[in-house]
Design an enzyme around this catalytic site. Structure first.
Site, PDB file in Angstrom:
ATOM      1  N   LYS A 185       0.860  -1.186   0.000  1.00 55.96           N
ATOM      2  CA  LYS A 185       0.000   0.000   0.000  1.00 55.96           C
ATOM      3  C   LYS A 185       0.894   1.232   0.000  1.00 55.96           C
ATOM      4  O   LYS A 185       1.718   1.415   0.891  1.00 55.96           O
ATOM      5  CB  LYS A 185      -0.895  -0.008   1.237  1.00 55.96           C
ATOM      6  CG  LYS A 185      -1.810   1.198   1.319  1.00 55.96           C
ATOM      7  CD  LYS A 185      -2.753   1.087   2.508  1.00 55.96           C
ATOM      8  CE  LYS A 185      -3.635   2.321   2.630  1.00 55.96           C
ATOM      9  NZ  LYS A 185      -4.527   2.241   3.791  1.00 55.96           N
ATOM     10  N   LYS A 188      -2.285  -1.450  -3.710  1.00 53.33           N
ATOM     11  CA  LYS A 188      -3.152  -0.278  -3.635  1.00 53.33           C
ATOM     12  C   LYS A 188      -2.316   0.987  -3.725  1.00 53.33           C
ATOM     13  O   LYS A 188      -1.315   1.065  -3.010  1.00 53.33           O
ATOM     14  CB  LYS A 188      -3.908  -0.311  -2.300  1.00 53.33           C
ATOM     15  CG  LYS A 188      -4.834   0.877  -2.081  1.00 53.33           C
ATOM     16  CD  LYS A 188      -5.489   0.805  -0.709  1.00 53.33           C
ATOM     17  CE  LYS A 188      -6.441   2.002  -0.544  1.00 53.33           C
ATOM     18  NZ  LYS A 188      -7.066   2.066   0.766  1.00 53.33           N
TER      19      LYS A 188
HETATM   20 ZN   LIG Z   1      -5.645   3.693   8.071  1.00 55.72          ZN
END
Ligand SMILES: [Zn+2]
Length: 342
Positions: free
Chosen positions: A214, A267
Site C-alpha cells: 500500500k 493499492k
Molecule cells: Zn488507516
C-alpha cells in the site's frame, strides 16, 4: 513472417472475431464493492468528491449490499464512520462498533454475500493516523527547552502497540460476521499478529486479505472525505510505501505471505499496474488491487465534463487492472460495471 503476409488487422475485423481472440475478460465475480457505514437511520449522504458513493446508515447499507449482490457482485468491503473517535480507536474493535453492527445486519439479510472488513484504526482515531501516536522524546535537554513537543513534527506511530489493537479489531469483526479481514494499516508484523489472535479466538478458518503493498498516495484524497479519516497532522509516509519502490513492494508482500496472508493486495491500482504485474509474476496467492477513490473521482469528474466516455473509460480502467494480473478488484464501479457486464 512480416507484412504483407502477416496482417494483425485480420482478427479485428468484426466483433465476433475480436471477442474470439480477447485475452482478458471481466466478470462481476472480479469485483468487491467498498461501502462506508455511518450512524443513524435512513442516511444516504453522497460523498462530495465521489459522486455515486454514499455514507450509509446500517439500514441503507443492508439495501445497498443486497443490490450489489443482486447484480452479481460477490463481495463488499466495509469501512466505518464511528459516532466518536478517541486515542485508542475504540470504535474499531467495540462489539457494537458501526462496522460490527453493519456486518451483523448484512449477514442476516444477504448470507451469501462475502463480507470483507477493512482493518485499520485511522477512521476511529481522533488524530486520523493508522496507529497509536506517541510524542517523540526530545533528543537533548537543549531541544526540550528550545522546542516543546509540537504535534505536527515530534510524534511517531508506535508499531508494536498498534498490533494489539489491529488484532483485537480483526477478532471483533469476524465475531460480528465478517468473512475476511483486510488489514490496511501497513504496520510491520500485523498479519502475523492478526493470524495469531484469530487462531487463539477459535477463528482459524477466517482468511486474511493483506493490503500488502500500500503506497503513500495522493490518490486517496476523496476517500479521506468519504471515511473522515484524514490525518490531523503530518502524513502517512512513515508507514505507507514510497511510490517509487517496486522491489520493496515485493519484500512487503513476501513478509505478509510468511506471516500468514491468504490473499494479497496492491493499492492504488492504475498508477501501480507494474507492481501488480510484478506481484503476479512472483507470487501464487490470489492477487487483489484497489482502484482507489482518486482513480474513481478522476474518471467521474472528466465524464461529468463530457471530456471522456464514462462507461468506456470505466471498463478500460478495470480491464487494465485485470490484465496486469489482479484477480480481484476493489472498485467503486463494482455495481455499475457488473450491470454492464450483465
Ligand atoms: Zn488507516
Amino acid at each position: 513472417m512480416a507484412f504483407p503476409v502477416t496482417r494483425l488487422r485480420r482478427l479485428r475485423r468484426s466483433e465476433p472475431l475480436r471477442s474470439m481472440v480477447c485475452e482478458t475478460r471481466l466478470t462481476p465475480e472480479n469485483f468487491v464493492y467498498p461501502m462506508f457505514v455511518c450512524p443513524g437511520e435512513g442516511v444516504r449522504k453522497e460523498v462530495r468528491s465521489m459522486p455515486g458513493v454514499f455514507n450509509l446508515s446500517v439500514d441503507e447499507a443492508v439495501k445497498e449490499a443486497r443490490e450489489a449482490h443482486s447484480v452479481g457482485v460477490p463481495a463488499v468491503i466495509l469501512f466505518g464512520l464511528p459516532e466518536a473517535k478517541d486515542e485508542v480507536a475504540t470504535g474499531a474493535w467495540a462489539t457494537d462498533g458501526i462496522v460490527q453492527q453493519a456486518a451483523r445486519a448484512i449477514k442476516k439479510e444477504t448470507p451469501d454475500l462475502i463480507l470483507m472488513g477493512d482493518v485499520c484504526l485511522c477512521e476511529y482515531m481522533s488524530h486520523g493516523h493508522c496507529g497509536i501516536v506517541r510524542a517523540k522524546a526530545p533528543q537533548s535537554l537543549g531541544a526540550a527547552v528550545a522546542a516543546p513537543p509540537a504535534a505536527a513534527t515530534d510524534y511517531e506511530i508506535v508499531n508494536d502497540a498498534t498490533l494489539e489493537l489491529l488484532a483485537r479489531t480483526s477478532v471483533s469483526l469476524i465475531r460480528a460476521g465478517v468473512d475476511i479481514v483486510a488489514p490496511s494499516d501497513m504496520m510491520d508484523g500485523r498479519v502475523g499478529a492478526i493470524r495469531k489472535a484469530l487462531d487463539e479466538a477459535g477463528f482459524s478458518n477466517a482468511p486474511i486479505l493483506s493490503y500488502a503493498a500500500k503506497f503513500a498516495s495522493g490518490f486517496y484524497g476523496p476517500f479521506r472525505e468519504a471515511a473522515d479519516s484524514a490525518p490531523q497532522f503530518g502524513d502517512r509516509r512513515s508507514y505507507q510505501m514510497d511510490p517509487a519502490n517496486v522491489r520493496e513492494a515485493m519484500r512487503e508482500i513476501e513478509l505478509d505471505i510468511e506471516e500468514g496472508a491468504d490473499m494479497i493486495m496492491v493499492k492504488p491500482a492504475m498508477p501501480y499496474l507494474d507492481v501488480i504485474a510484478a506481484a503476479r509474476e512472483r507470487f501464487d496467492l490470489p492477487l487483489a488491487a484497489y482502484q482507489v477513490s482518486g482513480e474513481y473521482a478522476m474518471i467521474e469528474a472528466a465524464a461529468r465534463n463530457n471530456w471522456i466516455d464514462r462507461e468506456r473509460v470505466m471498463m478500460e480502467s478495470l480491464v487494465s487492472i485485470r490484465r496486469a494480473g489482479a484477480r480481484i478488484i476493489l472498485t467503486y464501479f463494482a455495481k455499475d460495471a457488473a450491470k454492464l457486464l450483465g
